[in-house]
Structure formats: structure tokens, C-alpha cells
Motif scaffolding. Structure first.
Motif, PDB file in Angstrom:
ATOM      1  N   ALA A 220      -2.780   7.079 -10.174  1.00  0.00           N
ATOM      2  CA  ALA A 220      -3.017   6.806  -8.751  1.00  0.00           C
ATOM      3  C   ALA A 220      -4.497   6.508  -8.511  1.00  0.00           C
ATOM      4  N   GLU A 221      -5.368   7.237  -9.196  1.00  0.00           N
ATOM      5  CA  GLU A 221      -6.811   7.024  -9.035  1.00  0.00           C
ATOM      6  C   GLU A 221      -7.229   5.644  -9.568  1.00  0.00           C
ATOM      7  N   GLU A 222      -6.656   5.252 -10.709  1.00  0.00           N
ATOM      8  CA  GLU A 222      -6.973   3.941 -11.276  1.00  0.00           C
ATOM      9  C   GLU A 222      -6.478   2.824 -10.356  1.00  0.00           C
ATOM     10  N   MET A 223      -5.282   2.998  -9.797  1.00  0.00           N
ATOM     11  CA  MET A 223      -4.764   1.983  -8.869  1.00  0.00           C
ATOM     12  C   MET A 223      -5.650   1.864  -7.632  1.00  0.00           C
ATOM     13  N   ALA A 224      -6.082   2.991  -7.100  1.00  0.00           N
ATOM     14  CA  ALA A 224      -6.940   2.964  -5.911  1.00  0.00           C
ATOM     15  C   ALA A 224      -8.269   2.284  -6.229  1.00  0.00           C
ATOM     16  N   ALA A 225      -8.846   2.600  -7.389  1.00  0.00           N
ATOM     17  CA  ALA A 225     -10.119   1.988  -7.777  1.00  0.00           C
ATOM     18  C   ALA A 225      -9.951   0.492  -8.009  1.00  0.00           C
TER      19      ALA A 225
ATOM     20  N   ARG B  50     -10.251  -5.941  -3.697  1.00  0.00           N
ATOM     21  CA  ARG B  50     -10.533  -6.250  -2.283  1.00  0.00           C
ATOM     22  C   ARG B  50     -12.005  -6.632  -2.090  1.00  0.00           C
TER      23      ARG B  50
ATOM     24  N   SER C 192      -7.632  -1.491  -6.725  1.00  0.00           N
ATOM     25  CA  SER C 192      -7.389  -2.115  -5.430  1.00  0.00           C
ATOM     26  C   SER C 192      -8.697  -2.303  -4.664  1.00  0.00           C
ATOM     27  N   ALA C 193      -9.524  -1.277  -4.628  1.00  0.00           N
ATOM     28  CA  ALA C 193     -10.807  -1.373  -3.921  1.00  0.00           C
ATOM     29  C   ALA C 193     -11.700  -2.445  -4.548  1.00  0.00           C
ATOM     30  N   THR C 194     -11.705  -2.507  -5.869  1.00  0.00           N
ATOM     31  CA  THR C 194     -12.518  -3.499  -6.572  1.00  0.00           C
ATOM     32  C   THR C 194     -12.040  -4.915  -6.273  1.00  0.00           C
TER      33      THR C 194
END
Length: 153
Positions: free
Chosen positions: A121-126, A132, A128-130
């Protein structure tokens, strides 16, 4: 250490490979990626005219005509006279088109789950933020607003 060029190449390779894999998976379910996009638009916006497809996808008239002809031959769309303009036809998705689109969506979800399932989940969030952040920069470079960068469908 990866430099920006290597990262850009990695992103390109991921995009091309994922596009090739999803297209093959969707074809096996009845609608290629391109067909699924077209069928999805017709389902959401339909009934539509060829001009609406031209505007939505920014394709050449001949390309649109050929794609619609193929979809009609395969029973995925139907054309009917436009009551407001007797020269035009209204295009709608058929039940077979809805089924093909559903199969393509199942394939898309299966690939997405498989590929992104390797990330926490943390890798997906990072990630996604990158992405974006990079899309935001691209939007400023091509003169479009951030909302115009991505087309879902």
C-alpha cells in the motif's frame, strides 16, 4: 543508481509491455483495448454520431468509419437513422457489445490486480504521488491543465 534517462526508458518499457499484455488479454475476452475504449464511449455517451467519435478520439474520419464498420459487422454496435438529421446515423452499443466490454473490463482488472498486487500500500501511494507529480509537470509543458492529461475509459 538510476538516472533520469534510464528511468524514462523503464517507464516507456513498462507502458509498452503493459499495453501489449492488456491488449492481448482484452482481445481474448472479445474486445481489444482500442475497441473497448470505443465501445465504452458509445455506452457512456450513446447513442452517438460518427462526428462525436471523431471529436472524442481525434481520429481521421476514415479511421472512425472503418472501426465503426467492423464493430457493426461483428454485432457490437448498431446504427439507426438520426431523427434530427436524415444524413446522419445514431450509433449505439448492442448487448453483444456490452458483453464484450464487460469481458475486456474483467481482463483489465485482472491485469491491474496482478501487476499492482506486487506493491505494498505504501509503494502504491508513493508511486501514485510520483506519477501525479510528473503528470503535473508534463501538463505545464504541453500547455494543458492537469485535468486534461489522462483519459479514463
Amino acid at each position: 543508481m538510476t538516472n533520469a534517462i534510464e528511468l524514462s526508458d523503464d517507464l516507456r518499457d513498462f507502458y509498452l509491455r503493459s499495453h501489449r499484455v492488456i491488449d492481448a488479454m482484452m482481445r481474448a475476452e472479445g474486445a481489444s483495448l482500442a475497441r473497448a475504449k470505443l465501445l465504452g464511449f458509445i455506452r457512456r455517451a450513446g447513442p452517438v454520431r460518427s462526428a462525436d467519435v471523431l471529436t472524442e478520439f481525434e481520429l481521421a474520419p476514415r479511421t472512425v468509419t472503418e472501426a465503426l464498420d467492423r464493430l457493426e459487422r461483428e454485432g457490437l454496435i448498431a446504427r439507426a437513422p438520426d431523427p434530427a438529421d436524415r444524413r446522419a446515423k445514431r450509433i449505439s452499443i448492442t448487448e453483444a457489445g456490452v458483453e464484450a466490454l464487460a469481458g475486456a473490463e474483467r481482463a483489465r482488472h485482472a491485469l491491474t490486480d496482478a501487476v499492482f498486487g506486487v506493491l505494498s500500500a505504501e509503494e502504491m501511494a508513493a508511486l501514485s504521488a510520483t506519477i501525479r507529480k510528473m503528470n503535473g509537470k508534463l501538463a505545464t509543458l504541453d500547455g494543458r491543465g492537469a485535468g486534461e492529461v489522462c483519459v479514463h475509459g
